[in-house]
Structure formats: structure tokens, C-alpha cells
Design a protein around this motif. Structure first.
Motif, mmCIF file in Angstrom:
data_model
loop_
_atom_site.group_PDB
_atom_site.id
_atom_site.type_symbol
_atom_site.label_atom_id
_atom_site.label_comp_id
_atom_site.label_asym_id
_atom_site.label_seq_id
_atom_site.Cartn_x
_atom_site.Cartn_y
_atom_site.Cartn_z
ATOM 1 N N LEU A 1 40.936 3.629 -1.338
ATOM 2 C CA LEU A 1 40.327 4.239 -0.162
ATOM 3 C C LEU A 1 38.978 3.659 0.217
ATOM 4 O O LEU A 1 38.544 3.805 1.359
ATOM 5 C CB LEU A 1 40.193 5.751 -0.378
ATOM 6 N N SER A 2 38.283 3.029 -0.714
ATOM 7 C CA SER A 2 37.016 2.361 -0.394
ATOM 8 C C SER A 2 36.694 1.398 -1.520
ATOM 9 O O SER A 2 37.337 1.403 -2.564
ATOM 10 C CB SER A 2 35.881 3.385 -0.231
ATOM 11 N N GLN A 3 35.685 0.590 -1.317
ATOM 12 C CA GLN A 3 35.262 -0.340 -2.350
ATOM 13 C C GLN A 3 34.274 0.292 -3.335
ATOM 14 O O GLN A 3 33.850 -0.357 -4.284
ATOM 15 C CB GLN A 3 34.612 -1.572 -1.706
ATOM 16 N N ILE A 4 33.931 1.544 -3.092
ATOM 17 C CA ILE A 4 33.009 2.247 -3.988
ATOM 18 C C ILE A 4 33.637 2.414 -5.366
ATOM 19 O O ILE A 4 34.815 2.751 -5.489
ATOM 20 C CB ILE A 4 32.639 3.629 -3.412
ATOM 21 N N GLU A 5 32.842 2.175 -6.397
ATOM 22 C CA GLU A 5 33.234 2.427 -7.782
ATOM 23 C C GLU A 5 32.118 3.185 -8.484
ATOM 24 O O GLU A 5 30.938 2.956 -8.194
ATOM 25 C CB GLU A 5 33.499 1.126 -8.537
ATOM 26 N N ILE A 6 32.501 4.067 -9.372
ATOM 27 C CA ILE A 6 31.485 4.751 -10.170
ATOM 28 C C ILE A 6 31.719 4.409 -11.644
ATOM 29 O O ILE A 6 32.837 4.464 -12.144
ATOM 30 C CB ILE A 6 31.515 6.283 -9.966
ATOM 31 N N THR B 1 36.274 8.124 5.870
ATOM 32 C CA THR B 1 34.890 8.384 5.510
ATOM 33 C C THR B 1 34.867 9.294 4.288
ATOM 34 O O THR B 1 35.897 9.836 3.855
ATOM 35 C CB THR B 1 34.148 9.072 6.663
ATOM 36 N N ALA B 2 33.670 9.488 3.755
ATOM 37 C CA ALA B 2 33.536 10.402 2.621
ATOM 38 C C ALA B 2 33.980 11.808 3.007
ATOM 39 O O ALA B 2 34.624 12.513 2.231
ATOM 40 C CB ALA B 2 32.091 10.410 2.136
ATOM 41 N N SER B 3 33.661 12.221 4.232
ATOM 42 C CA SER B 3 34.074 13.551 4.692
ATOM 43 C C SER B 3 35.580 13.650 4.800
ATOM 44 O O SER B 3 36.171 14.689 4.480
ATOM 45 C CB SER B 3 33.432 13.857 6.054
ATOM 46 N N ASP B 4 36.224 12.550 5.247
ATOM 47 C CA ASP B 4 37.689 12.536 5.323
ATOM 48 C C ASP B 4 38.301 12.714 3.930
ATOM 49 O O ASP B 4 39.241 13.492 3.746
ATOM 50 C CB ASP B 4 38.185 11.221 5.923
ATOM 51 N N ILE B 5 37.770 11.970 2.986
ATOM 52 C CA ILE B 5 38.312 12.038 1.621
ATOM 53 C C ILE B 5 38.119 13.433 1.041
ATOM 54 O O ILE B 5 39.008 13.969 0.361
ATOM 55 C CB ILE B 5 37.637 10.973 0.725
ATOM 56 N N ALA B 6 36.959 14.047 1.337
ATOM 57 C CA ALA B 6 36.655 15.367 0.775
ATOM 58 C C ALA B 6 37.628 16.433 1.264
ATOM 59 O O ALA B 6 37.802 17.470 0.603
ATOM 60 C CB ALA B 6 35.226 15.766 1.112
ATOM 61 N N THR B 7 38.273 16.194 2.413
ATOM 62 C CA THR B 7 39.224 17.184 2.929
ATOM 63 C C THR B 7 40.622 17.023 2.332
ATOM 64 O O THR B 7 41.471 17.896 2.511
ATOM 65 C CB THR B 7 39.336 17.066 4.456
ATOM 66 N N LEU B 8 40.869 15.911 1.654
ATOM 67 C CA LEU B 8 42.173 15.679 1.048
ATOM 68 C C LEU B 8 42.287 16.430 -0.284
ATOM 69 O O LEU B 8 41.263 16.763 -0.892
ATOM 70 C CB LEU B 8 42.375 14.176 0.810
ATOM 71 N N PRO B 9 43.514 16.683 -0.760
ATOM 72 C CA PRO B 9 43.652 17.276 -2.103
ATOM 73 C C PRO B 9 43.150 16.295 -3.155
ATOM 74 O O PRO B 9 43.637 15.162 -3.237
ATOM 75 C CB PRO B 9 45.151 17.534 -2.228
ATOM 76 N N LEU B 10 42.172 16.706 -3.926
ATOM 77 C CA LEU B 10 41.548 15.840 -4.917
ATOM 78 C C LEU B 10 42.087 16.187 -6.303
ATOM 79 O O LEU B 10 42.102 17.353 -6.704
ATOM 80 C CB LEU B 10 40.030 15.996 -4.889
ATOM 81 N N THR C 1 30.142 12.766 -7.962
ATOM 82 C CA THR C 1 29.417 11.495 -8.071
ATOM 83 C C THR C 1 29.964 10.471 -7.091
ATOM 84 O O THR C 1 29.209 9.752 -6.417
ATOM 85 C CB THR C 1 29.521 10.955 -9.509
ATOM 86 N N TYR C 2 31.283 10.397 -6.983
ATOM 87 C CA TYR C 2 31.915 9.407 -6.106
ATOM 88 C C TYR C 2 31.558 9.667 -4.643
ATOM 89 O O TYR C 2 31.154 8.741 -3.908
ATOM 90 C CB TYR C 2 33.421 9.445 -6.296
ATOM 91 N N LEU C 3 31.696 10.899 -4.187
ATOM 92 C CA LEU C 3 31.424 11.211 -2.775
ATOM 93 C C LEU C 3 29.942 11.053 -2.455
ATOM 94 O O LEU C 3 29.575 10.612 -1.351
ATOM 95 C CB LEU C 3 31.902 12.628 -2.458
ATOM 96 N N HIS C 4 29.083 11.383 -3.405
ATOM 97 C CA HIS C 4 27.655 11.161 -3.205
ATOM 98 C C HIS C 4 27.366 9.672 -3.080
ATOM 99 O O HIS C 4 26.547 9.262 -2.232
ATOM 100 C CB HIS C 4 26.861 11.761 -4.372
ATOM 101 N N ARG C 5 28.050 8.836 -3.883
ATOM 102 C CA ARG C 5 27.870 7.390 -3.798
ATOM 103 C C ARG C 5 28.335 6.859 -2.434
ATOM 104 O O ARG C 5 27.812 5.874 -1.927
ATOM 105 C CB ARG C 5 28.649 6.714 -4.921
ATOM 106 N N MET C 6 29.326 7.521 -1.828
ATOM 107 C CA MET C 6 29.794 7.131 -0.500
ATOM 108 C C MET C 6 28.856 7.581 0.616
ATOM 109 O O MET C 6 29.043 7.203 1.774
ATOM 110 C CB MET C 6 31.190 7.700 -0.235
ATOM 111 N N GLY C 7 27.853 8.392 0.264
ATOM 112 C CA GLY C 7 26.874 8.807 1.270
ATOM 113 C C GLY C 7 27.002 10.229 1.731
ATOM 114 O O GLY C 7 26.343 10.643 2.691
#
Length: 300
Positions: free
Chosen positions: A261-266, A186-195, A207-213
Motif C-alpha cells: 500500500l505504500s513504500q513506508i516501512e517501520i 492515503t493514511a486516512s484511507d488505510i485507517a478506514t480499512l479492516p486492520l 506507528t505505521y500510520l503516524h509514519r505516513m503522516g
């Protein structure tokens, strides 16, 4: 000594010998490098000094040092010799191959897309020769020796002919080892990873995480990289999750080295362009290269 006909300059042979002597500071070693005897080298240097009416070297037995005028003359003449050699080689290549293409390429595109695919172009065009220089930042084709350039820019550069390769969009990629077998994130999962952050795009992860919801976007601090090329290498090494153009990592995803990690693209306000001077428009090598890009870019 031999001198250039109609010009107040010495022969190129004597200048090449002079350069070799400066680099080795030894007439015997310079002669060995050029296939000449020590006496022949010494005679050429003496003739050059007489032609210039100045001492180029101070001699103390077998020990050589440059005089101040000699050092200044060498520093001024050597770049001219190198430029003359480069232009001569280029002319020889154009004459013999008729298919040489000197190409400047944006660094990330060069390493991650062009070089891996270039064998395909050369297989289809066996007489072509593509000379590639990797570059960061803008390029003025009117002031370079390049025939064409692949750049990333918000809009096509002015004063040259261009072809759009593709618009840049970013998606999230990470190595399998970083994800610990967890594929559905999920977006929350990704946000906890080292970015991993790109220096020139500080808002990309938000922008990317906001697009994921993810409404309450809190982007973690992380390492910054100046190029997608470096971000990609860091992601492959398991250092974090990178936002990358999918076109630049398609082979890594196919081979399982990276996972999307997802089909989302920005979208980004950038595109890759092929640019060339109008005077090069009828170049057989450039025409072949454009045709090849036409066949490759729609598929990516």
C-alpha cells in the motif's frame, strides 16, 4: 529367549513384538503386521513374560488385556524403542548421505520464505538432505537434536555461532479484492480499512500510520493473529490489511496476490538469525546451507 549380551534386558525383537501386540491386542494381527505367525508371536510373548517373571497379558480365549505391570512396562519401554529407532535412523542418514541437516525454523519464516525457496538449494546441492521442523518460540540448541536453527530475536543468541539473515521491517499489504481497484491510498484511507493486528506488536499500526503522516491516529479495532504467517493468510483471504516483513510476501506481490500500500516501512527490534553449535561448524551440509543463504539474503 534371546537376550542382549552382557545386559539384563531382553532382545529388541521381543520388545518390538510386545509393542505390536499391545497396539493391536491380537497376536494374529500383530504377527501379520510383522510378518510372523501367530504361534511365533505367542511364543515370544511367553518367553518375554518368563524373562521378566511377570504376566504381561491376561488371556480369555482370543481376547487380550494388559495386566497392570504389562501396561506400566509398555508405557516405560515404548518411548525408549522410539528414541533408539530415531537415533539409529539419524546415524544411518549421516553415514550414507554425509549431508544431512536437521533444521529448526521459526514458523512464519519456514512457511513463507524457506520452504518455497528450498528446491533451489537442493538443486544446487543434490546430495543434501534437509530435515525441517517448524517452531514457535525460543530454542536451546544444546538440548535438542537439531544441527542449526533459524530464529527471530532482538539480538544473536548466546553460546552459539550465528549469522544475521536480515533485520525485520514491516510494510502494509492487502489483497486486490479488498482495495476495490483503488491503488493510491492515503493514511486516512488505510485507517478506514479492516486492520489485522499482530498479538505481540499492539503499537505497530499506530506507528505505521503516524509514519505516513496521520497525526490524529485512531486505529480501528480488528482481528488479532499470533504469527505473521497467519496474518499473511488472512490478508490473502481478503480479511484485512496486514503489516508484514516484505521478504515473506515477495512472491505474492510479484504474482499480484497482494499489493503493497505504500513504500513506508517501520523497523522492529527483531532480526532473523541462523544459529548453530560450534561443534557443527565444519558440517558440509551446514556450510553449503550457509553459503546458499549468503547468496539469497543480500537480494532480499
Amino acid at each position: 529367549m534371546k537376550r542382549s549380551i552382557g545386559r539384563a534386558i531382553p532382545s529388541t525383537d521381543s520388545l518390538v513384538i510386545f509393542d505390536a501386540c499391545v497396539r493391536s491386542m491380537n497376536f494374529t494381527q500383530a504377527g501379520n503386521a510383522l510378518g510372523l505367525t501367530q504361534s511365533a508371536v505367542s511364543r515370544q510373548i511367553l518367553d518375554l513374560e518368563q524373562f521378566l517373571n511377570v504376566a504381561l497379558f491376561e488371556r480369555a480365549g482370543r481376547h487380550l488385556t494388559l495386566t497392570a505391570p504389562g501396561k506400566r512396562y509398555w508405557e516405560e519401554v515404548t518411548p525408549l524403542l522410539e528414541e533408539l529407532e530415531a537415533k539409529t535412523i539419524r546415524m544411518q542418514m549421516r553415514h550414507t548421505l554425509q549431508n544431512a541437516l536437521n533444521l529448526s525454523v521459526a514458523a512464519s519464516f519456514c512457511n513463507r520464505w524457506l520452504i518455497p525457496k528450498l528446491p533451489q538449494f537442493l538443486e544446487q546441492n543434490p546430495r543434501a538432505l534437509v530435515n525441517v521442523a517448524s517452531r514457535v518460540g525460543p530454542i536451546d540448541l544444546s538440548r535438542t537434536e537439531f544441527d542449526a536453527a533459524i530464529i527471530n530475536a532482538p539480538s544473536p543468541p548466546q553460546g552459539v555461532m550465528t549469522k544475521l539473515l536480515f533485520s525485520i521491517r514491516l510494510a502494509a499489504f492487502a489483497s486486490p479484492g479488498l482495495l476495490k481497484k483503488k491503488r493510491r491510498l492515503t493514511a486516512s484511507d488505510i485507517a478506514t480499512l479492516p486492520l489485522l493486528h499482530l498479538t505481540g506488536m499492539p503499537d505497530a499500526w499506530e506507528t505505521y500510520l503516524h509514519r505516513m503522516g496521520l497525526d490524529d491516529v485512531r486505529v480501528s479495532a480488528g482481528a488479532h493473529y499470533s504469527l505473521w504467517l497467519l496474518s499473511c493468510e488472512a490478508a490473502l483471504a481478503g480479511l484485512g490489511v496486514a503489516l508484514l516483513p516484505p521478504e515473506l510476501v515477495a512472491e505474492d506481490v510479484k504474482a499480484g496476490r497482494l499489493i503493497r500500500l505504500s513504500q513506508i516501512e517501520i523497523p522492529r527490534n527483531l532480526s532473523y538469525w541462523l544459529a548453530w553449535r560450534e561443534t557443527e561448524d565444519n558440517s558440509p551440509a551446514l556450510q553449503a546451507f550457509r553459503d546458499w543463504l549468503d547468496s539469497r539474503c543480500p537480494a532480499i
